[in-house]
Design a protein around this motif. Structure first.
Motif, PDB file in Angstrom:
ATOM      1  N   ILE A  28       0.847  -1.192   0.000  1.00 36.35           N
ATOM      2  CA  ILE A  28       0.000   0.000   0.000  1.00 36.35           C
ATOM      3  C   ILE A  28       0.880   1.238   0.000  1.00 36.35           C
ATOM      4  O   ILE A  28       1.672   1.447   0.915  1.00 36.35           O
ATOM      5  CB  ILE A  28      -0.940   0.004   1.227  1.00 36.35           C
ATOM      6  N   SER A  29       0.734   2.066  -1.034  1.00 39.00           N
ATOM      7  CA  SER A  29       1.585   3.250  -1.153  1.00 39.00           C
ATOM      8  C   SER A  29       1.019   4.472  -0.434  1.00 39.00           C
ATOM      9  O   SER A  29       1.758   5.397  -0.116  1.00 39.00           O
ATOM     10  CB  SER A  29       1.809   3.584  -2.634  1.00 39.00           C
ATOM     11  N   ASP A  30      -0.275   4.483  -0.147  1.00 37.00           N
ATOM     12  CA  ASP A  30      -0.902   5.649   0.467  1.00 37.00           C
ATOM     13  C   ASP A  30      -1.686   5.225   1.703  1.00 37.00           C
ATOM     14  O   ASP A  30      -2.770   4.656   1.595  1.00 37.00           O
ATOM     15  CB  ASP A  30      -1.839   6.328  -0.539  1.00 37.00           C
ATOM     16  N   LEU A  31      -1.125   5.508   2.891  1.00 32.34           N
ATOM     17  CA  LEU A  31      -1.811   5.128   4.128  1.00 32.34           C
ATOM     18  C   LEU A  31      -3.047   5.984   4.398  1.00 32.34           C
ATOM     19  O   LEU A  31      -3.839   5.681   5.272  1.00 32.34           O
ATOM     20  CB  LEU A  31      -0.857   5.195   5.314  1.00 32.34           C
ATOM     21  N   GLY A  32      -3.221   7.042   3.611  1.00 34.24           N
ATOM     22  CA  GLY A  32      -4.415   7.862   3.713  1.00 34.24           C
ATOM     23  C   GLY A  32      -5.556   7.341   2.864  1.00 34.24           C
ATOM     24  O   GLY A  32      -6.664   7.871   2.901  1.00 34.24           O
ATOM     25  N   GLN A  33      -5.288   6.305   2.086  1.00 35.61           N
ATOM     26  CA  GLN A  33      -6.300   5.702   1.205  1.00 35.61           C
ATOM     27  C   GLN A  33      -7.521   5.275   2.017  1.00 35.61           C
ATOM     28  O   GLN A  33      -7.405   4.774   3.134  1.00 35.61           O
ATOM     29  CB  GLN A  33      -5.675   4.495   0.520  1.00 35.61           C
ATOM     30  N   SER A  52      -9.245   5.563   7.069  1.00 34.68           N
ATOM     31  CA  SER A  52      -7.996   5.496   6.306  1.00 34.68           C
ATOM     32  C   SER A  52      -7.294   4.176   6.608  1.00 34.68           C
ATOM     33  O   SER A  52      -7.544   3.546   7.646  1.00 34.68           O
ATOM     34  CB  SER A  52      -7.075   6.662   6.670  1.00 34.68           C
ATOM     35  N   ARG A  54      -4.312   3.973   7.474  1.00 36.38           N
ATOM     36  CA  ARG A  54      -3.563   4.291   8.698  1.00 36.38           C
ATOM     37  C   ARG A  54      -4.423   4.002   9.940  1.00 36.38           C
ATOM     38  O   ARG A  54      -3.973   3.377  10.894  1.00 36.38           O
ATOM     39  CB  ARG A  54      -3.120   5.748   8.687  1.00 36.38           C
TER      40      ARG A  54
END
Length: 106
Positions: A28-33, A52, A54
């Motif tokens: 996963i490149s974006d923990l805000g996804q 998220s 995260r």
């Protein structure tokens, strides 16, 4: 643990789950996804559409710690040993004036 399970098998399953989780998190490149909150589940808030990645990861960490703490309470009730003395015994830490490695009472 079920009556037909061994400690080794349970620990291996936990290790496999941890490895799989690590692989997924690493991908996963974006923990805000956004992670959609399943609709209609009574223990999830009805006013939240997504968390998220995260938040989900921190929730998993908190839940694991909470349940490990429950297991500690049960285990401590059996023989009185607590976390740091157990860690000291398992890892060979030296005794100090404030903490002695755990030893079983005979």
């Amino acid at each position: 643990m079920g009556h037909d399970e061994t400690l080794a098998a349970v620990l291996a399953a936990y290790s496999d789950a941890a490895h799989e989780t690590r692989e997924i998190v690493d991908s996963i490149s974006d923990l805000g996804q956004a992670v959609p909150v399943p609709p209609g589940v009574p223990w999830f808030p009805q006013d939240v559409d997504a968390w998220s990645v995260r938040w989900v990861l921190l929730h998993l960490i908190a839940e694991t710690a909470r349940h490990a703490g429950h297991a500690d309470l049960v285990r401590e009730a059996v023989d009185g040993a607590t976390a740091f003395p157990l860690m000291a015994a398992a890892e060979g830490w030296p005794a100090t004036p404030w903490m002695q490695p755990w030893e079983p009472k005979i």
